[in-house]
Design a protein around this motif. Sequence first.
Motif, mmCIF file in Angstrom:
data_model
loop_
_atom_site.group_PDB
_atom_site.id
_atom_site.type_symbol
_atom_site.label_atom_id
_atom_site.label_comp_id
_atom_site.label_asym_id
_atom_site.label_seq_id
_atom_site.Cartn_x
_atom_site.Cartn_y
_atom_site.Cartn_z
ATOM 1 N N PHE A 2 0.880 -1.168 0.000
ATOM 2 C CA PHE A 2 0.000 0.000 0.000
ATOM 3 C C PHE A 2 0.915 1.214 0.000
ATOM 4 C CE2 PHE A 2 -2.470 2.975 3.026
ATOM 5 C CZ PHE A 2 -2.974 3.712 1.964
ATOM 6 N N CYS A 3 0.884 1.987 -1.081
ATOM 7 C CA CYS A 3 1.821 3.098 -1.259
ATOM 8 C C CYS A 3 1.153 4.433 -0.948
ATOM 9 C CB CYS A 3 2.356 3.117 -2.692
ATOM 10 S SG CYS A 3 3.272 1.621 -3.141
ATOM 11 N N PHE A 4 1.915 5.337 -0.341
ATOM 12 C CA PHE A 4 1.393 6.640 0.056
ATOM 13 C C PHE A 4 0.855 7.420 -1.129
ATOM 14 C CE2 PHE A 4 1.976 11.211 0.711
ATOM 15 C CZ PHE A 4 1.193 11.408 1.841
ATOM 16 N N ASN A 5 1.488 7.293 -2.291
ATOM 17 C CA ASN A 5 0.951 7.966 -3.478
ATOM 18 C C ASN A 5 1.268 7.147 -4.733
ATOM 19 O OD1 ASN A 5 3.587 8.607 -4.356
ATOM 20 N ND2 ASN A 5 3.526 10.648 -3.469
ATOM 21 N N ASP A 6 0.739 7.590 -5.849
ATOM 22 C CA ASP A 6 0.876 6.839 -7.101
ATOM 23 C C ASP A 6 2.295 6.894 -7.659
ATOM 24 O OD1 ASP A 6 -1.817 6.261 -6.912
ATOM 25 O OD2 ASP A 6 -2.443 7.802 -8.342
ATOM 26 N N ARG A 7 3.036 7.967 -7.372
ATOM 27 C CA ARG A 7 4.409 8.042 -7.861
ATOM 28 C C ARG A 7 5.279 7.004 -7.165
ATOM 29 N NH1 ARG A 7 2.888 12.912 -6.583
ATOM 30 N NH2 ARG A 7 4.499 13.376 -5.036
ATOM 31 N N ILE A 8 5.073 6.830 -5.871
ATOM 32 C CA ILE A 8 5.783 5.773 -5.151
ATOM 33 C C ILE A 8 5.405 4.409 -5.722
ATOM 34 C CG2 ILE A 8 5.940 4.590 -2.922
ATOM 35 C CD1 ILE A 8 5.764 7.322 -1.564
ATOM 36 N N ALA A 9 4.120 4.229 -6.001
ATOM 37 C CA ALA A 9 3.658 2.957 -6.582
ATOM 38 C C ALA A 9 4.322 2.705 -7.930
ATOM 39 C CB ALA A 9 2.144 2.976 -6.723
ATOM 40 N N ALA A 10 4.506 3.753 -8.738
ATOM 41 C CA ALA A 10 5.166 3.590 -10.034
ATOM 42 C C ALA A 10 6.588 3.088 -9.844
ATOM 43 C CB ALA A 10 5.156 4.914 -10.797
ATOM 44 N N GLY A 11 7.274 3.596 -8.829
ATOM 45 C CA GLY A 11 8.615 3.111 -8.531
ATOM 46 C C GLY A 11 8.612 1.667 -8.069
ATOM 47 N N ALA A 12 7.565 1.278 -7.332
ATOM 48 C CA ALA A 12 7.444 -0.114 -6.900
ATOM 49 C C ALA A 12 7.317 -1.049 -8.099
ATOM 50 C CB ALA A 12 6.245 -0.267 -5.968
ATOM 51 N N TYR A 13 6.576 -0.601 -9.129
ATOM 52 C CA TYR A 13 6.473 -1.389 -10.362
ATOM 53 C C TYR A 13 7.859 -1.638 -10.946
ATOM 54 C CZ TYR A 13 1.381 -1.159 -11.423
ATOM 55 O OH TYR A 13 0.023 -1.324 -11.449
ATOM 56 N N VAL A 14 8.674 -0.584 -10.998
ATOM 57 C CA VAL A 14 10.012 -0.696 -11.592
ATOM 58 C C VAL A 14 10.860 -1.685 -10.810
ATOM 59 C CG1 VAL A 14 12.137 0.545 -12.124
ATOM 60 C CG2 VAL A 14 9.919 1.636 -12.558
ATOM 61 N N ALA A 15 10.834 -1.570 -9.471
ATOM 62 C CA ALA A 15 11.620 -2.484 -8.638
ATOM 63 C C ALA A 15 11.189 -3.927 -8.845
ATOM 64 C CB ALA A 15 11.473 -2.094 -7.169
ATOM 65 N N ALA A 16 9.884 -4.158 -8.926
ATOM 66 C CA ALA A 16 9.388 -5.516 -9.143
ATOM 67 C C ALA A 16 9.820 -6.047 -10.502
ATOM 68 C CB ALA A 16 7.867 -5.532 -9.020
ATOM 69 N N HIS A 17 9.645 -5.240 -11.540
ATOM 70 C CA HIS A 17 9.996 -5.697 -12.889
ATOM 71 C C HIS A 17 11.478 -5.988 -13.017
ATOM 72 C CE1 HIS A 17 6.137 -3.539 -14.504
ATOM 73 N NE2 HIS A 17 5.883 -4.722 -13.991
ATOM 74 N N ARG A 18 12.321 -5.213 -12.351
ATOM 75 C CA ARG A 18 13.770 -5.451 -12.422
ATOM 76 C C ARG A 18 14.161 -6.787 -11.802
ATOM 77 N NH1 ARG A 18 16.666 0.421 -11.103
ATOM 78 N NH2 ARG A 18 16.190 1.397 -13.120
ATOM 79 N N ARG A 19 13.336 -7.299 -10.916
ATOM 80 C CA ARG A 19 13.598 -8.602 -10.289
ATOM 81 C C ARG A 19 12.851 -9.732 -10.983
ATOM 82 N NH1 ARG A 19 15.190 -8.223 -4.379
ATOM 83 N NH2 ARG A 19 15.876 -6.053 -4.111
ATOM 84 N N GLY A 20 12.214 -9.405 -12.097
ATOM 85 C CA GLY A 20 11.476 -10.427 -12.820
ATOM 86 C C GLY A 20 10.140 -10.769 -12.191
ATOM 87 N N LEU A 21 9.632 -9.886 -11.336
ATOM 88 C CA LEU A 21 8.342 -10.123 -10.689
ATOM 89 C C LEU A 21 7.234 -9.438 -11.471
ATOM 90 C CD1 LEU A 21 9.341 -9.501 -6.950
ATOM 91 C CD2 LEU A 21 9.259 -11.682 -8.178
ATOM 92 N N ALA A 22 6.106 -10.099 -11.578
ATOM 93 C CA ALA A 22 4.969 -9.544 -12.312
ATOM 94 C C ALA A 22 3.952 -8.981 -11.330
ATOM 95 C CB ALA A 22 4.314 -10.627 -13.168
ATOM 96 N N VAL A 23 3.350 -7.857 -11.735
ATOM 97 C CA VAL A 23 2.242 -7.246 -10.983
ATOM 98 C C VAL A 23 0.951 -7.583 -11.717
ATOM 99 C CG1 VAL A 23 1.236 -5.064 -10.187
ATOM 100 C CG2 VAL A 23 3.737 -5.330 -10.235
#
Length: 350
Positions: free
Chosen positions: A248-269
């Motif tokens: 649960f991210c404080f705002n959408d920009r933080i959430a966008a960064g979470a997407y990047v971190a997940a994708h860099r590790r090969g994790l799918a959202v």
Amino acid sequence: MARARISDVAAAAGVSTATVSLVLNDRTARITDATRDRVRRAAEEVGYTPNSVARGLRTQRSHTVGLISDRIATTPFAGRMLAGAQDVAREHGILVFLVDTDADETVEREAIRALAAQQVDAMIYACMWHRVVDAPSSLPRGTVFLDCRPADGGFPAVVPDDRAGGVAAVRALVAAGHRRIAYVDVDEPHPPVASDLRHEGYLQVLAEAGIDPDPALHVRCDTSSAGGREATDRLLDLPEDHRPTALFCFNDRIAAGAYVAAHRRGLAVPQDLSIVGYDDQQLVAADLDPPLTTVALPHYEMGRWAMEVALGIRTPDDPDAPHLMPCPIVDRDSVGPPPATAASDSRRRT
């Protein structure tokens, strides 16, 4: 070209100037529909517009509202607040004077003085984000506070219900089956009011679900995509049986960064990691891949509420307490059930 006068309208319509005045001021109880329509058509044909200054002297109203903001006029996040306020004003024939002070107290004092000198019918005091503020001493009684609330009360105010928004976000994750849920919070010396309120909502839902809060799953970062990426990396570096399956991210920009971190590790959202944001920020939330489930800030609705109260169209339910505007969840595609291995680990621990 000379300005058209009321006598010109009377001559064109074949009526007295008194009849024209009654029609144009909507006092038509004893005037036939045919005469009323003829007067209004004549006014349009000769190009007559009422003298607002003279009308104001008669009615003791200027049909204007002053809206003072710190910097919402230049901020895309809060432009919808202005749209809501201006729509109500337009519907009721009111002109809005907008002053953006850039949070400069001197400019703010001068703006309040200038608007009072213009004899505006009401004032709205707005902030870019949910804040508790000291009310300027020169604000007239009845000023409406928009997206902020005065520390000592005494004025009508409307703010987003950030606690309930946090509840809605985390309930969506719990309903999907998650039990290891992280709150990616803002890291600032003086965190915004919304930070604690959303955290309270997060803790409430964990308690409802019988989940013990894990301090390691409450992390803080800069309110940017880069901050979200760094914070998510820290969470994903936790041992496998402790790392979160949902954020649960404080705002959408933080959430966008979470997407990047997940994708860099090969994790799918959301197959490997579910994410919920906050704000429903334009050009961010709906444009992520997959589109982000988030909580919408009710900027437009708050703007309408503030203007309706300022104009006397609406009466606050409790004049001594701020009105909490609901923050609805916007369901998109970033929430799913936890990975099978994580779900089984969670069941073993509980």
